[in-house]
Design a protein around this motif. Sequence first.
Motif, PDB file in Angstrom:
ATOM      1  N   LYS A   1       0.823  -1.217   0.000  1.00  0.00           N
ATOM      2  CA  LYS A   1       0.000   0.000   0.000  1.00  0.00           C
ATOM      3  C   LYS A   1       0.859   1.269   0.000  1.00  0.00           C
ATOM      4  N   GLY A   2       2.181   1.105  -0.085  1.00  0.00           N
ATOM      5  CA  GLY A   2       3.067   2.260  -0.101  1.00  0.00           C
ATOM      6  C   GLY A   2       3.508   2.738   1.266  1.00  0.00           C
ATOM      7  N   TYR A   3       3.338   1.896   2.293  1.00  0.00           N
ATOM      8  CA  TYR A   3       3.702   2.273   3.654  1.00  0.00           C
ATOM      9  C   TYR A   3       4.793   1.344   4.193  1.00  0.00           C
ATOM     10  N   ALA A   4       5.195   1.572   5.435  1.00  0.00           N
ATOM     11  CA  ALA A   4       6.192   0.724   6.099  1.00  0.00           C
ATOM     12  C   ALA A   4       5.844   0.642   7.583  1.00  0.00           C
ATOM     13  N   THR A   5       6.297  -0.424   8.234  1.00  0.00           N
ATOM     14  CA  THR A   5       6.066  -0.568   9.678  1.00  0.00           C
ATOM     15  C   THR A   5       7.126   0.152  10.492  1.00  0.00           C
ATOM     16  N   MET A   6       8.310   0.348   9.925  1.00  0.00           N
ATOM     17  CA  MET A   6       9.464   0.964  10.575  1.00  0.00           C
ATOM     18  C   MET A   6       9.947   0.162  11.790  1.00  0.00           C
ATOM     19  N   HIS A   7       9.551  -1.098  11.872  1.00  0.00           N
ATOM     20  CA  HIS A   7      10.038  -1.986  12.932  1.00  0.00           C
ATOM     21  C   HIS A   7      10.941  -3.023  12.274  1.00  0.00           C
ATOM     22  N   TYR A   8      12.275  -2.812  12.422  1.00  0.00           N
ATOM     23  CA  TYR A   8      13.236  -3.641  11.704  1.00  0.00           C
ATOM     24  C   TYR A   8      14.265  -4.265  12.656  1.00  0.00           C
ATOM     25  N   PRO A   9      13.847  -5.182  13.505  1.00  0.00           N
ATOM     26  CA  PRO A   9      14.824  -5.894  14.334  1.00  0.00           C
ATOM     27  C   PRO A   9      15.524  -6.978  13.521  1.00  0.00           C
ATOM     28  N   SER A  10      16.577  -7.536  14.067  1.00  0.00           N
ATOM     29  CA  SER A  10      17.321  -8.566  13.343  1.00  0.00           C
ATOM     30  C   SER A  10      16.476  -9.817  13.129  1.00  0.00           C
ATOM     31  N   SER A  11      15.472 -10.044  13.983  1.00  0.00           N
ATOM     32  CA  SER A  11      14.627 -11.236  13.873  1.00  0.00           C
ATOM     33  C   SER A  11      13.321 -10.944  13.141  1.00  0.00           C
ATOM     34  N   LEU A  12      13.301  -9.880  12.340  1.00  0.00           N
ATOM     35  CA  LEU A  12      12.093  -9.458  11.621  1.00  0.00           C
ATOM     36  C   LEU A  12      11.464 -10.595  10.822  1.00  0.00           C
ATOM     37  N   THR A  13      12.303 -11.430  10.200  1.00  0.00           N
ATOM     38  CA  THR A  13      11.789 -12.462   9.299  1.00  0.00           C
ATOM     39  C   THR A  13      11.412 -13.755  10.012  1.00  0.00           C
TER      40      THR A  13
END
Length: 474
Positions: free
Chosen positions: A137-149
């Motif tokens: 949708k053109g947005y981001a969560t801005m939560h990017y920890p190393s365990s994101l995936t």
Amino acid sequence: MTDFLFDVVATELEDAVGRENCSTRTIDKLAHSVDYFWLSRMWADRGLRMPEGDFIVAPKDAKEVSAVLKIANYYKIPVTTWGAGGGTQGGAVPVCGGIVLDTKRMNKIYDVNEQGMYIECGTGAIYKHLEYAANEKGYATMHYPSSLTCSTVGGFLAHRGIGVSSTKYGKIDDMVLQMEVVLPNGDIIETSPAPKHAAGPDLNQIFIGSEGTLGVMTKAQMRIYEQPESRQFRGFLFHNMTDAFNSGRELLQKFKPSVMRLYDEAETASLIKKIVGVEKKGAFMNIAIEGVKEMADLEMKILLETFAKYGAEDLGSEYGEKWWKEKITFFYPGHMMDIPQCFGTMDTIAPYDKIEKIYWAMKEAIETNFPQAKFIAHFSHWYEWGCMIYDRFIVDGDKVPQDPHEAFRLHQAIWNCGVRTALANGGVVNDHHGVGIKLGRLMKEQYGPAMQVFEGIKKQLDPNGIMNPFKLGL
């Protein structure tokens, strides 16, 4: 529990979640007995079996979670909530057996609400899937920890997790608007429809960080943000830590970068050299500035002027861009510590007047008392008032006892030494990995008589003590 009563409970749980979603198979119990907690992995590596759940159940929604908790309360069976098993503190280890409540079927993304600027999702969703949904949708969560995936929304909420862009966007508790929670007695509640209000204490903050000891979070509304028009990076090299802290503190009084990562000389000479390519001696700091381009350009000008006052060597944008590209590579096999090494991350946090003192005190305490250990650190989450230390100890495999009980003792002794040193100098037990079974014994040392507040809430909500026993010091 007799065989007869075991079958009684098993059939009731099967009725609650479906037979195909309730398992007593050995392979499933084993898979839910070892998370990323070093002691659990060491125990299994030495050929021993960790405590296992008796029943592995996977409810699909709050209604099924409610049915499971009512059964558990009636029979007084412990319940341990399991997300994706990526925690490092043993918070998901079922140390008392009983029911392991696997949340991953609660992974539905219900809505990407562009007007309200949030995603509503089940807490069993892998966080990267929220990022995908937001990106579409053109947005981001801005939560990017190393365990994101590889970690769930509920896992991050349960341990009050944090990502690399936290200096601008906050921790996970700043990103949640509303939650659905199932209490230990099976009641389903919703927290207030807005996270900021004067209608009593914020219920979100009672359950966030509670590590499954007060109930099960089943649904959440997580904030989304417009993609930044500009994201600019800059790498710097500081010749002493004091200048780095002073420059960071001054910068945070003016504006908030999205990323601030300061690495001590030991980590600069190891990980940063290996992955980013910085080969100079000193403490490396990476900064990211993002937002509307006109404002980002001005902030970059202020950044360069501020850091120049403290003698920081400007390394340009190349190293910072390389760091952003490789930000998760640091934790991949071949780069991250792993068994047979003994290791841990003792992340703590404190105001600026204490943070450097804590760093040197912990480094001295660990390297003096445990000469077989190396101590490295970086400072990865910064605020106007202070920052946190992502500090690690590493003991090479040939220096780790092969006897599991002696390896256990070494691990606990190093943790006791490091965390107690942090507490003595103004830090806290933990910043964002949580407490779990690993650090529960130290909670009363931090809080003293204040611990009765947590214990009172626990007793009121969970009088039978079934929810994740012996975690969080409860």
